[in-house]
Structures are given as C-alpha cells and as structure tokens.
Design an enzyme around this catalytic site. Structure first.
Site, short mmCIF file in Angstrom:
data_model
loop_
_atom_site.label_atom_id
_atom_site.label_comp_id
_atom_site.label_asym_id
_atom_site.label_seq_id
_atom_site.Cartn_x
_atom_site.Cartn_y
_atom_site.Cartn_z
N ARG A 34 35.86 -18.19 -58.80
CA ARG A 34 35.36 -19.26 -59.67
C ARG A 34 36.50 -20.10 -60.24
O ARG A 34 36.33 -21.28 -60.53
CB ARG A 34 34.50 -18.67 -60.79
N ILE A 61 29.76 -26.47 -64.81
CA ILE A 61 29.68 -25.41 -63.81
C ILE A 61 28.84 -24.32 -64.47
O ILE A 61 29.14 -23.88 -65.59
CB ILE A 61 31.08 -24.93 -63.36
N SER A 62 27.74 -23.94 -63.83
CA SER A 62 26.78 -23.02 -64.45
C SER A 62 27.41 -21.65 -64.68
O SER A 62 28.38 -21.27 -64.02
CB SER A 62 25.56 -22.85 -63.54
N GLN A 63 26.80 -20.90 -65.61
CA GLN A 63 27.34 -19.57 -65.85
C GLN A 63 27.05 -18.69 -64.63
O GLN A 63 25.99 -18.81 -64.00
CB GLN A 63 26.77 -18.96 -67.13
N PHE A 204 19.37 -26.49 -67.88
CA PHE A 204 20.20 -27.27 -66.95
C PHE A 204 20.21 -28.73 -67.38
O PHE A 204 19.30 -29.19 -68.08
CB PHE A 204 19.62 -27.18 -65.52
#
Length: 215
Positions: A34, A61-63, A204
């Site tokens: 990541r 950037i999503s968890q 989101f």
C-alpha cells in the site's frame, strides 16, 4: 523479525479481524504494498494502518479492510474480466490484478490515472488497463464484464454498469446519499434478473458524472 515483516503481519491480522478471511484476497493484499500508492510525504508511514488517506484531486485511498471486504464480496476467479470504476490511487486495481485475468479501471481524473499507470508499470502489473473517462457509463467497448466494482457511492446501482454485467456476474457498489451512511451492495445477475445483497454500512465519495477539471 524485521519491522517491515512485523508491520505486514499486523496488517494481515487487522484485515482478518475485520472479516477479510478469503485466503486468495489476503495473499493478493500481502503482495500489494500500500505504501507504493500513498503519495509519499506525511502519510507514507501510515500506509499499513487501517484508515483512509488523502490522495490527489480531493480523493482518498480507502482503508484496507474496506478494500479487502469489497474484493472478497466480488468473488473474483482467475478467468474473470473485471471493471473498476474509480481508479483513485490504483491500489484496488493492483490487488484485483493478482486475482483476475484482466482488469479495466476508469477514473474521471486524468492526473490520478497517469499516476496509477506509472505505479502499475513500476510493479510490472501488465494485466491492468487504465482509462480516463466518465466511469458512470462503464466501458461499453470492453463489455460484458464478469465482475464490476465501484469505489464511489451512487444513489442507485448505475444502469449502464448493470447492463455491462455478464449473466453470472457480480457487481459490488456503495449505494446511498453522499451525505449519509451508505450501504455496500452486492448485485448478482442471474438468468431471471438481478439479485441484491446488503453487506455493510460504508462511506465513500460520491460517484460524479463527467470528467475532472484536469481532464
């Protein structure tokens, strides 16, 4: 044990504790660093924490646990052709590239697509094709798709995307008003129509039509 190996172990443990249990998904996430997708600087040290982080163009950037749960819900097989709507940093597409035959990813921000392409090239992820386009319309030229994943929230699963889903295919999409809690929905296309499962609450950025100001 090196601190890197230790961080990776803690990372995978955190994913499992949040419900990401599919061995193929965990392996793909272990292979995908990541830190490559967190745009350097102040957030690089937080790449292995289970939290969303800001990237360019006002996006995030999503968890990792949400990325893992969405990927798991997609049930990707090695022969699948996958469409991702919302390339962002490229992290989700990179994970999918280890699971699917081919990944098409689209984003309305040219700058994000260019950045993601550079990382895909660096990591030699040759089965990803990234486009700058309005993802709410999908990619009709490449349809139909076995799997579709949407990483931005729509008020309803977008019709053009549902139309590009093959019979037997699965789409995972956050649905709900952008200023309220959204639900992660899995849609399966069967011979007799569409079947919906509500998976979990999520948050989101909204799915926006048109291209970003940068192209």
């Amino acid at each position: 044990m090196s601190s890197d190996a230790e961080r990776k172990m803690q990372f995978l443990y955190a994913l499992r504790s949040k419900g990401v249990t599919d061995a193929r998904v965990l392996t793909a996430m272990e292979k995908t660093d990541r830190a490559e997708f967190v745009q350097g600087g102040v957030f690089a040290d937080r790449a292995y924490e289970d939290m969303p982080l800001p990237i360019a163009c006002g996006q995030t950037i999503s968890q990792p646990s949400v990325v893992g749960l969405m990927t798991q819900a997609l049930e990707v097989t090695p022969r699948d052709k996958v469409l991702e709507v919302g390339t962002g940093s490229g992290y989700q597409a990179a994970i999918l590239s280890h699971l699917a035959r081919r990944v098409y990813t689209v984003d309305r921000h040219k700058r994000l697509v260019q950045g993601a392409r550079a990382i895909f090239d660096k990591l030699d992820l040759t089965n990803i094709t990234a486009f700058t386009a309005d993802g709410s319309f999908g990619l009709p030229d490449q349809a139909p798709f076995d799997r579709i994943i949407v990483t931005a929230a729509a008020e309803d699963p977008p019709g053009p995307l549902l139309a590009q889903l093959r019979v037997g295919g699965i789409m995972v999409v956050p649905v709900g008003q952008s200023d309220a809690v959204q639900s992660l929905i899995r849609v399966r296309r069967a011979e007799d129509g569409l079947h919906y499962d509500e998976l979990r609450p999520v948050r989101f950025v909204p799915l926006v039509e048109g291209l970003g100001r940068d192209g």
